[in-house]
Design an enzyme around this catalytic site. Structure first.
Site, PDB file in Angstrom:
ATOM      1  N   ASP A 188     -45.807  34.682  12.331  1.00 10.92           N
ATOM      2  CA  ASP A 188     -45.837  34.717  10.855  1.00 10.92           C
ATOM      3  C   ASP A 188     -47.273  34.648  10.312  1.00 10.92           C
ATOM      4  O   ASP A 188     -47.983  33.679  10.538  1.00 10.92           O
ATOM      5  CB  ASP A 188     -45.002  33.517  10.363  1.00 10.92           C
ATOM      6  CG  ASP A 188     -44.978  33.343   8.848  1.00 10.92           C
ATOM      7  OD1 ASP A 188     -45.582  34.163   8.128  1.00 10.92           O
ATOM      8  OD2 ASP A 188     -44.341  32.373   8.396  1.00 10.92           O
ATOM      9  N   HIS A 361     -44.681  28.560   4.973  1.00 11.28           N
ATOM     10  CA  HIS A 361     -45.350  29.396   5.972  1.00 11.28           C
ATOM     11  C   HIS A 361     -46.603  28.710   6.504  1.00 11.28           C
ATOM     12  O   HIS A 361     -47.416  28.190   5.738  1.00 11.28           O
ATOM     13  CB  HIS A 361     -45.742  30.746   5.364  1.00 11.28           C
ATOM     14  CG  HIS A 361     -44.571  31.546   4.880  1.00 11.28           C
ATOM     15  ND1 HIS A 361     -43.857  32.376   5.710  1.00 11.28           N
ATOM     16  CD2 HIS A 361     -43.980  31.622   3.668  1.00 11.28           C
ATOM     17  CE1 HIS A 361     -42.884  32.946   5.012  1.00 11.28           C
ATOM     18  NE2 HIS A 361     -42.936  32.502   3.775  1.00 11.28           N
TER      19      HIS A 361
HETATM   20 ZN    ZN Z   1     -38.547  32.904   4.884  1.00 14.75          ZN
END
Ligand code: ZN
Length: 549
Positions: A188, A361
């Site tokens: 990510d 994130h």
């Molecule tokens: Zn997500």
């Protein structure tokens, strides 16, 4: 040969879809949607073009979901019928999907829930879901055993050491994979430009607890309603402050119900109240959880801010907390809601005031930790705009991945891996078809670039319609009748319309008797375009309607 084929989510944020393919098996990781931008008028959603997968449907073994955010599963209702394949995910993810599919009776995939660390066989691939922390329950990374070794896809993740559900990222399994050898890590990249470490959901819970306890009057909190952890923090803080909780908005309501059903939310009897109970509750004893953190015009929060909500009315001194971040593109809509709230004399609190929101994130330190655990031979940054991917590539090199083994790919750019004489080798493959399909209402794919261009022209310059009726010899029988929309207001346009009609008449007369239908129509179009450009320096969409009787 193994192929990794990004079909959405690399080079832009949203619409995630990634195919993993060998000679006999194909799986898709995630199948998400993208919200349209302002230059895509009338488009409800944007979904990835999966025609490359459709052409290989005979070997498709399933769609594997990493978590239940719309940008990871929202395209399933629109694409599943072309794929007809089972959908795998954690129980929470599949429960969210099932809730969504109620509105799409023709979309009936077999849903196959998996447990953390369960071994799931999909054709030649063996998939193991591993717990990761994110801003929604039930998020997983995927470890996938293939003929070129193990590949790890992180899904969306952060490293929250003390998550509210007691389910931290499965560091032990990831480290074990790294020790045994990971061929490829896909990780990510959303926050690759952010240094340091995200803060955890418990920090947000503490902040909310303070803000709700110290509020003199009513509190309204808005958040992403799929973040069950956040809903839990708001409800617990309200219970601690002796407040009832009113749920305003359909998705808030649905997600609280789902959270209770799945044991993620524990709510005392009597805490939850319907919106129509709002009026009777003392001002200091109520918290409202309202949908609409992105300023969505029909949302509960927007209506509350405009003093148009049927049950909930705020007064000066009440406090509204935005426990969310503004998704890029929504800044104006959110600002409009905040302006309206200020007009009501309400106190507005957002993330500038402290830790009322935490990102889901990973920041750089967490991205680095993931690399250190997995120690991959090859690295592909995923989930991000190009600059995020690029930056994440630099972090991977810094973490020890060989320079030539970092592949910054975009949608449609496959990576090929095979067993060579010196171990696994990798290279970029031939680009494949990838892109976007637009969804307008119930129709998928019938709105293309041409339609969008027309809509943009219409919204910017308006439209001119010209109807002429001719006989067989091209003699004018009726018209030209000219109607304009969005060009000029009626009175100002009368003179110009009269002139346009005259010029069209002259232009048609100059054409040969044998001129065909298309030529006449084009002549009408060109004549009017020229007129509007000359007189107004504008380029409206001109639609000639030529009828022959
Ligand atoms: Zn997500």
């Amino acid at each position: 040969m193994l192929r990794i084929v990004p079909l959405g989510g690399l080079g832009h944020i949203g619409g995630n879809a990634l195919a993993i393919e060998n000679d006999t098996s194909l799986v898709i990781v995630d199948c998400g949607l993208l919200f349209p931008s302002e230059d895509q008028p009338g488009v409800d959603y944007v979904i990835p073009d999966l025609s490359w997968v459709r052409e290989r449907r005979d070997k498709l073994k399933g769609i594997v979901l990493t978590h239940a955010h719309e940008d990871h599963l929202g395209a399933i209702p629109y694409l599943w019928q072309d794929l007809l394949t089972p959908v795998y995910g954690s129980p929470f993810t599949l429960a969210m999907l099932a809730m969504k599919l109620v509105e799409f009776p023709e979309c009936t995939p077999t849903l196959r829930p998996f447990a953390d660390r369960e071994v799931v066989r999909l054709g030649d691939f063996v998939v193991r879901p591993l717990a990761v922390t994110h801003s929604i329950p039930g998020a997983v990374a995927l470890a996938i055993d293939t003929e070129v070794g193990t590949i790890v896809h992180t899904g969306d993740f952060k490293l929250d050491r003390d998550p509210l559900d007691g389910r931290p990222t499965d560091e032990a399994s990831l480290r074990a994979l790294g020790a045994a050898g990971v061929t490829l890590l896909m990780s990510d990249s959303t926050n690759a430009e952010k240094g340091g470490h995200t803060y955890g959901e418990r920090v947000v819970a503490d902040t909310l607890k303070d803000l709700i306890a110290t509020a003199p009057f009513r509190v309204v909190v808005t958040a992403f309603s799929s973040n069950i952890f956040r809903l839990r923090s708001i409800i617990e803080a309200s219970e601690a402050a002796g407040r009832r909780v009113v749920l305003a908005g359909r998705s808030v309501d649905q997600n609280v119900t789902l959270g209770i059903e799945r044991g993620l939310l524990h709510v005392r009897p009597g805490t939850l109240k319907a919106p129509d109970a709002f009026d009777a509750l003392p001002r200091s004893a109520v918290t409202v959880i309202a949908g609409g953190s992105q300023g969505e015009p029909q949302s509960a929060l927007s209506r509350i801010a405009m003093a148009q909500h049927s049950d909930i009315a705020l007064e000066p001194g009440d406090r509204v907390i935005f426990s969310s971040r503004r998704i890029p593109g929504n800044e104006r809509a959110v600002a409009a809601v905040m302006n309206n709230l200020c007009r009501l004399g309400v106190e507005v609190v957002d993330d500038r005031a402290g830790h009322v929101h935490a990102s889901g994130h990973a920041f750089n330190d967490e991205q680095r930790a993931m690399l250190d655990w997995c120690r991959p031979r090859f690295f592909v940054p995923v989930h991000g705009e190009y600059r995020h991917l690029w930056q994440h590539g630099l972090i991977a090199r810094d973490a020890g991945v060989a320079h030539e083994n970092v592949f910054v790919l975009e949608d449609g750019q496959p990576l090929e891996l095979w067993n060579g004489p010196r171990g696994v080798e990798a290279r970029r493959g031939e680009p494949v078809r990838a892109g976007f399909v637009y969804v307008d209402g119930k129709k998928v794919g019938d709105v293309g670039e041409v339609v969008l261009r027309d809509r943009r022209v219409l919204s910017e310059t308006g439209m001119v319609l010209c109807v002429v009726v001719l006989d067989e010899t091209g003699e004018l029988v009726a018209g030209p009748d000219i109607v304009t929309r969005g060009v000029l207001h009626q009175e100002a346009s009368q003179e110009l319309v009269a002139r346009g009609a005259e010029e069209v008449r002259l232009a048609l007369r100059k054409l040969e008797v044998h001129a065909d239908h298309a030529t006449r129509a084009e002549e009408v179009r060109v004549t009017l375009r020229r007129l509007f450009r000359r007189e107004l320096d504008r380029r409206p969409l001109v639609i000639p309607v030529v009828m022959t009787i």
